[in-house]
Every structure is written in structure tokens, then in C-alpha cells.
Design a protein around this motif. Structure first.
Motif, mmCIF file in Angstrom:
data_model
loop_
_atom_site.group_PDB
_atom_site.id
_atom_site.type_symbol
_atom_site.label_atom_id
_atom_site.label_comp_id
_atom_site.label_asym_id
_atom_site.label_seq_id
_atom_site.Cartn_x
_atom_site.Cartn_y
_atom_site.Cartn_z
ATOM 1 N N GLN A 103 55.057 32.235 18.445
ATOM 2 C CA GLN A 103 53.398 32.041 19.106
ATOM 3 C C GLN A 103 53.601 31.177 20.384
ATOM 4 N N ILE A 104 55.435 31.429 20.812
ATOM 5 C CA ILE A 104 55.979 30.620 22.220
ATOM 6 C C ILE A 104 54.529 31.664 23.754
ATOM 7 N N PHE A 105 53.788 30.262 24.663
ATOM 8 C CA PHE A 105 53.285 31.153 25.628
ATOM 9 C C PHE A 105 53.507 30.610 26.574
ATOM 10 N N ASN A 106 53.537 28.787 26.033
ATOM 11 C CA ASN A 106 53.588 28.027 27.412
ATOM 12 C C ASN A 106 54.507 28.401 28.486
ATOM 13 N N GLU A 107 56.151 28.438 27.808
ATOM 14 C CA GLU A 107 57.353 28.396 28.787
ATOM 15 C C GLU A 107 57.452 29.539 29.367
ATOM 16 N N PRO A 108 56.498 31.406 28.940
ATOM 17 C CA PRO A 108 57.094 31.864 29.295
ATOM 18 C C PRO A 108 56.121 31.704 30.550
ATOM 19 N N SER A 116 53.786 40.939 29.999
ATOM 20 C CA SER A 116 53.787 41.023 28.253
ATOM 21 C C SER A 116 54.968 40.711 27.938
ATOM 22 N N PHE A 117 55.646 40.042 28.028
ATOM 23 C CA PHE A 117 57.051 38.999 28.012
ATOM 24 C C PHE A 117 56.496 38.901 26.813
ATOM 25 N N THR A 118 55.396 38.170 25.847
ATOM 26 C CA THR A 118 55.867 37.122 24.577
ATOM 27 C C THR A 118 54.119 38.557 23.660
ATOM 28 N N PRO A 119 54.626 38.175 23.019
ATOM 29 C CA PRO A 119 52.853 38.586 21.783
ATOM 30 C C PRO A 119 51.428 37.833 22.280
ATOM 31 N N ILE A 120 51.662 36.871 22.856
ATOM 32 C CA ILE A 120 50.482 35.441 22.696
ATOM 33 C C ILE A 120 50.552 35.504 24.815
ATOM 34 N N TYR A 137 46.357 37.464 25.406
ATOM 35 C CA TYR A 137 45.446 36.207 26.421
ATOM 36 C C TYR A 137 45.255 37.199 27.303
ATOM 37 N N ASN A 138 46.272 38.118 27.475
ATOM 38 C CA ASN A 138 45.863 39.211 29.064
ATOM 39 C C ASN A 138 44.776 40.797 28.414
ATOM 40 N N ALA A 140 41.859 42.390 21.556
ATOM 41 C CA ALA A 140 42.930 41.342 21.491
ATOM 42 C C ALA A 140 42.861 40.582 19.995
ATOM 43 N N ALA A 141 41.409 40.166 19.821
ATOM 44 C CA ALA A 141 41.658 40.490 18.396
ATOM 45 C C ALA A 141 42.437 40.747 17.180
#
Length: 294
Positions: free
Chosen positions: A228-233, A247-251, A255-256, A267-268
């Protein structure tokens, strides 16, 4: 009387049950419901839009989406390196603290836990400034020793993020492992020392086997957090958008799709797919490690 006491005891769980239903079950149910529909424009797209039931079409699209599946694979490969490194450092720190007196260990435990107390976004901003070639001290320090590194280069982005996550999560995992070490009977150590066992042998043969359950727990929590990594990328993308894509991570993809493309139904579906992937990964990890921990 016993039945009355049981009902009174159960009443204490009502706030948790309400929070669980309204903050977890209902949102999950609504996400599943939204994932079964698609929004379609009428006519040439100039009129209003309607929601049409499409069943599992969104899920099929997600499973065949190269961007989404590529981001999952990217994060999984990163987790296979970062999580073992972080847990190894946490284990070594816990073993070192276990050799100290309780008073000294308490001081160092609080000191090592400070990075985890810092919010993730703040920690990422701090490290981004440390990595910066303009204002950060790491680039000039590297040049002193002959290293010309760029922490935002394509080959260094994942190591930079991994270092950030390790720094932020080591203290939390160390506390869990150290707490498990405190439950090991001290008589075992004394008996091993009387038999001539070194501290290294005691750690390998007694301490580490006793904390396998804690290692399994921290491993599962790390897997759930990593996928679920999002903030850092997302913050790294502001600095180096040519390296960290949307599109670096799934989250980031979810989000996009939800907030930039306005495709809430897709997205859902991606959110549900990611939850299933998390569940399967956690289950497999537990099955592979639980027997050894027992």
C-alpha cells in the motif's frame, strides 16, 4: 448473574463494533458495489452519464492492465529485498538491547522508536531534503569519499525509498521483537552459559527461535504496508517525475483513476483486487512461516 456479566462485558466492545462496521465493512461493501458498474456517456458524450451494471468487467480489465499488474510486480520485488533487510536490522538491534540492563535498554529503545513517531509524510520530506543535491549534506559528503551519487536517478530511486522506509520502520519492529525476547526465560541463558555456550550461540539457538512468532507478525505487517506504499513515491514524483511515474505503485494508479481520471468504478475494482492480493500474500506468508515459528 454470569449471563448478565457476559452482556456487560460485551457492551464494552460496542464502540469498536460500530467503528468496524461503519469504517471498514460498509466502505468495503460500497467499493465492491461500485466496482460492478461502469459510467457511460449518452449519445456523443454531450449528454448526461448513466451507470450500467457490467459485472466483473472492471476486474477483468484490472487483471489485464499492464500498468496495474506491472506496479504490483514492481512493489513485490522491492518488498522481497527491503522487508528482509529491515527485519534483520530490527532483530540485531533487539538482540543488542537484550544484552543491556533494563534501564539502559529503555533509553535506547525510546531513541530508536523516535523515527516511527514521525508522520510518514514528514519523514519523506526530511529525507528528500537530505537527498537533495542542492541543499542536502549527503551529496557533498559522498564527493569527499569519491562517490558521485544521485539519489533521484532511476537506478537509485528504490534504494532511496528503501532506506527511508527502513529508517522509519526499524524502531517499531525492533520493539515488537524485543518484547518477545523479554518473554524468554532467563534460566535458559544461565544454563547455556554454564554449559559453555557463547553469546552468539545463545542468540542463534535460543533467542531467535523464541522470537520467530514476532518475526512472522512483523513480516505480515510489513507486507501489508509495503503493497500500500503511496506517500513516499508520490513525494518523490514531485522531485523527479521523469523517474517516478503516476503508475509507479498500485495505490498511485488507484488514486489517479479515482481523483484525476474520475473513473471511480474502475478505481474501486482495483482497490478490491489489491485487497485480495494483500490477503493472498499475507496468507501464503503465514502458511510458509507459521509452522517454523511453532
Amino acid at each position: 448473574m454470569i449471563r448478565s456479566l457476559r452482556w456487560k462485558g460485551a457492551a464494552f466492545t460496542v464502540p469498536f463494533q460500530l467503528g468496524f462496521v461503519f469504517l471498514y465493512l460498509l466502505p468495503i461493501g460500497y467499493a465492491v458495489y461500485q466496482s460492478l458498474y461502469k459510467e457511460q456517456q449518452s449519445g456523443l458524450g454531450l449528454g448526461g452519464s448513466t451507470e450500467k451494471f457490467t459485472g466483473l468487467d472492471n476486474y477483468q480489465q484490472g487483471l489485464t492492465d499492464p500498468a496495474f499488474m506491472g506496479s504490483v510486480l514492481r512493489v513485490v520485488l522491492f518488498a522481497c529485498v527491503q522487508i528482509p533487510v529491515m527485519l534483520l536490522i530490527s532483530l540485531l538491534l533487539a538482540l543488542l538491547l537484550d544484552t543491556l540492563t533494563s534501564k539502559v535498554a529503555g533509553r535506547f529503545r525510546i531513541l530508536l522508536l523516535v523515527p516511527y513517531m514521525i508522520p510518514g509524510v514528514v519523514a519523506a520530506l526530511v529525507w528528500i531534503n537530505l537527498y537533495s543535491p542542492d541543499v542536502g549534506p549527503l551529496t557533498p559528503l559522498g564527493k569527499v569519499f569519491g562517490f558521485d551519487w544521485n539519489f533521484f536517478a532511476p537506478s537509485m530511486v528504490w534504494p532511496s525509498i528503501g532506506n527511508l522506509l527502513t529508517w522509519h520502520g526499524v524502531g517499531y519492529n525492533m520493539v515488537i521483537i524485543y518484547s518477545a525476547l523479554q518473554g524468554v526465560p532467563r534460566e535458559l541463558f544461565e544454563a547455556a552459559r554454564l554449559d559453555g555456550a557463547s553469546e552468539r550461540r545463545i542468540a542463534l539457538s535460543i533467542k531467535i527461535p523464541f522470537v520467530r512468532g514476532a518475526l512472522v507478525l512483523t513480516g505480515m505487517l510489513s507486507i501489508i504496508q509495503m503493497l500500500q506504499i503511496f506517500n513516499e513515491p508520490a513525494l518523490f514524483r514531485n522531485i523527479t517525475p521523469q523517474t517516478v511515474s503516476d503508475s509507479f505503485t498500485p495505490i498511485m494508479i488507484i488514486y489517479n483513476q479515482a481523483f484525476n481520471a474520475g473513473n471511480y468504478h474502475y478505481a474501486a475494482a482495483l482497490s478490491v483486487l489489491l485487497a485480495l492480493i494483500l490477503g493472498v500474500a499475507s496468507f501464503l506468508f503465514y502458511r510458509l512461516t507459521a509452522k517454523e515459528a511453532d
